[in-house]
Design an enzyme around this catalytic site. Structure first.
Site, mmCIF file in Angstrom:
data_model
loop_
_atom_site.group_PDB
_atom_site.id
_atom_site.type_symbol
_atom_site.label_atom_id
_atom_site.label_comp_id
_atom_site.label_asym_id
_atom_site.label_seq_id
_atom_site.Cartn_x
_atom_site.Cartn_y
_atom_site.Cartn_z
ATOM 1 N N HIS A 142 63.337 67.213 22.047
ATOM 2 C CA HIS A 142 61.953 67.663 21.834
ATOM 3 C C HIS A 142 60.973 66.720 22.528
ATOM 4 O O HIS A 142 60.057 67.167 23.238
ATOM 5 C CB HIS A 142 61.670 67.727 20.333
ATOM 6 C CG HIS A 142 60.250 68.065 19.989
ATOM 7 N ND1 HIS A 142 59.858 69.315 19.567
ATOM 8 C CD2 HIS A 142 59.114 67.312 19.995
ATOM 9 C CE1 HIS A 142 58.559 69.324 19.342
ATOM 10 N NE2 HIS A 142 58.077 68.117 19.591
ATOM 11 N N GLU A 143 61.146 65.425 22.316
ATOM 12 C CA GLU A 143 60.210 64.457 22.899
ATOM 13 C C GLU A 143 60.332 64.402 24.412
ATOM 14 O O GLU A 143 59.328 64.243 25.119
ATOM 15 C CB GLU A 143 60.433 63.072 22.287
ATOM 16 C CG GLU A 143 60.143 62.989 20.794
ATOM 17 C CD GLU A 143 58.713 63.374 20.441
ATOM 18 O OE1 GLU A 143 57.817 63.199 21.291
ATOM 19 O OE2 GLU A 143 58.494 63.853 19.321
#
Length: 584
Positions: free
Chosen positions: A487-488
């Site tokens: 996600h990051e």
């Protein structure tokens, strides 16, 4: 296409017309040059990433000084002589030039191994935040900008949006207030910023652990216990998310789960409780001073809903629709607890454990075994390969670059089809003392088109707290950590792919409603067999990737207890809105 060409032409002309911007460029280049060492240069990247405490102080002073000079020059423009070139362009250029320098000063608070450097960085952040608020409160500059807005000069859509943001930022910082109210707001803002910083420092400096016996950790995997230090015959369990989450998921002892959940929830101690109580009151006063009903309305105004009332209506409607399914799911978990622990009351600390127990009945999946397939190095290399394939990118690792720690890796990002340099990212994923404790992305430099026609390329840092290698063996990641890292990193790719003209709209500074959407969409690849196999490999034989059956089980597991999980998210959102609304 005509407005776009006109906008680029205006930007280019502005550099020649705005002498102050040119002078500022030279001055900022000097700031960068004085700290250069013998290291490999990164084309298009000007941020310094390893400043000493003294250099942070000097750079902070210079940022503030040059910022004042630019604002003074804009304020001096006669109202009948305003133009894009002498009012808006210098402020846009200032933003582009100072952003990487500001980040060079504030990043060390999160990553530096030196306590002195972290303290200097925290102080710099405090000074810079205060200075930028004062800049946005300058009535003389605001008057000149407003004069330009009524002039009607055609400047193109992105420049127009930048102008709108400028006006709104001044107004949200109290430029329309009386002198006495503005001073009151400055005191409130300074106090709020100091408390915010102290709260985060308390969390970051928190190193407490619990001593727990083997019987108190019944159910914990051997791999978890073997990595823990011991004292007086008991295991030292640090109160970090990396250690707390497994205990809440696996420990069979309800009293242990409650003990560790309470201790983790009290990180920062009574000091942080007092800070939060104070912040709620101060933020309410701050919002009321600016004419808002409450702080939630102030915070939400730039977003699509505009008011907290609309947010609450939306949340309450969703919550009501989820109530039946969430209650059924909760009753399943309560029944499981009664079977295992008798009539003990079900608490929040039981949620992860009994969700996991219920999943074991519904999904044939051993979470402990799954972890064996996610060595951190393999996850990273697989993740890079996925993004290269999805977006036609190329990642090249760069050696001999000046970094803040020897475990940090640096990569350049290229457009695979055109071979254009898109940007850079720094990978700082291993845990160490004093480092920021959560997985996140920090922007180092924004991409933008400078007045001289050159382009600054975006750069970002991805931070995490992955365990280090042990006895030559790669550390293993739990599947939720794989998803979080993915996600990051999606934010990183989003950032470096942005081609905004203005630094203000680069990467992660775009509209708040949209910032999380790309990452939320892209993390779904973590549940597809093709990508999971690329990121996995049995730690003792990485040629053996995760099975297709396990991939399907992970996907089914994601959707279990979705109502209950969504209810938790809604509760957190509602808590913020209600707390802001009910302050007197």
């Amino acid at each position: 296409m005509e407005p776009r060409r006109r906008e680029r032409r205006v930007i280019a002309i502005a550099g020649a017309a705005a002498l102050v911007a040119v002078g500022l460029n030279i001055a900022f280049s000097a700031v960068v040059a004085h700290r250069r060492r013998k290291r490999r240069e990164l084309p298009g990247f000007t941020a310094q990433v390893n400043l000493s405490a003294a250099a942070i102080k000097r750079t902070t002073d210079r940022i503030i000084s040059k910022s004042r000079e630019t604002y003074d020059s804009v304020a001096a423009v006669p109202l009948d002589k305003v133009s894009f070139a002498n009012v808006i362009a210098p402020l846009a250029e200032l933003d582009a030039l100072q952003f990487p320098l500001v980040q060079a000063c504030v990043l060390p608070r999160m990553v530096s191994p030196s306590e002195d450097v972290r303290k200097a960085s925290a102080e710099a952040e405090k000074l810079l935040d205060s200075h930028f608020v004062l800049c946005r409160q300058r009535e003389d500059v605001y008057r000149v900008i407003k004069a330009f807005t009524v002039k009607g000069e055609r400047i193109g859509p992105e420049a127009t949006r930048f102008l709108q943001f400028l006006v709104k930022e001044f107004e949200r910082n109290g430029v329309k207030l009386s002198q006495s109210k503005r001073k009151e707001m400055e005191k409130l803002k300074s106090h709020i910023d100091a408390l915010n910083l102290k709260y985060l420092q308390n969390l970051n400096d928190f190193t407490k652990f619990l001593l727990l016996g083997e019987d108190e950790l019944a159910g914990m995997p051997f791999e978890f216990l073997k990595d823990l230090e011991k004292a007086d015959g008991k295991f030292k369990v640090p109160l970090t998310s990396y250690h707390v989450t497994p205990v809440l998921e696996h420990c069979k002892v309800g009293s242990t789960r409650k003990q560790i959940a309470v201790a983790y929830g009290q990180k920062g101690g009574k000091d942080n409780v007092a800070i939060l109580e104070n912040l709620v009151q101060l933020r309410h006063k701050f919002a009321k001073l600016l004419g808002y009903t409450n702080y939630a309305d102030f915070a939400i105004e730039p977003r699509m809903p505009k008011t907290s009332r609309k947010i609450l209506e939306f949340l309450e409607e969703m919550s009501e629709q989820l109530s039946d399914v969430a209650n059924r799911e909760l009753n399943i978990l309560k029944d499981l607890k009664i079977k295992e622990e008798g009539n003990a009351q079900f608490g929040m600390e039981d949620l992860l454990y009994y969700i996991k127990r219920a999943e074991e009945f519904k999904v044939d999946l051993d979470v402990g075994e799954i972890k064996q397939y996610f060595p951190v190095g393999l996850v990273i290399s697989g993740m890079l390969k996925i993004f290269q394939d999805l977006f036609a990118l190329r990642f090249d690792e760069i050696k001999d670059v000046d970094v803040w720690h020897d475990t940090v890796r640096v990569f350049s990002v290229w457009d695979a089809s055109s071979s254009d340099l898109l940007g850079y990212f720094f990978l700082d994923i291993f845990s160490r003392e004093g480092k920021y404790a959560h997985t996140c992305v920090v922007t180092l430099q924004n991409g933008c088109l400078c007045s001289n026609g050159t382009r600054k390329v975006p750069a970002a840092v991805i931070l995490s707290q992955c365990p280090k290698e042990f006895d030559g063996n790669s550390a293993l990641l739990r599947f939720p950590e794989v998803v979080r890292l993915f996600h990051e990193f999606s934010h990183v790719v989003h950032h470096v792919s942005n081609r905004a003209t203005f630094s203000r709209f680069s990467g992660l500074r775009l509209e708040g409603d949209f910032a999380e959407i790309p990452s939320l969409l892209l993390e779904n690849w973590c549940y597809e067999s093709i990508s999971l196999k690329m990121m996995s490999g049995f730690h003792q034989d990485i040629t053996k990737s995760i099975s297709s059956e396990a991939c399907q089980s992970l996907k089914r597991r994601r959707d279990l207890f979705a109502g209950l999980k969504m209810k938790q998210e809604i509760l957190l959102c509602e808590s913020f809105c209600y707390l802001s609304n009910e302050v007197e």
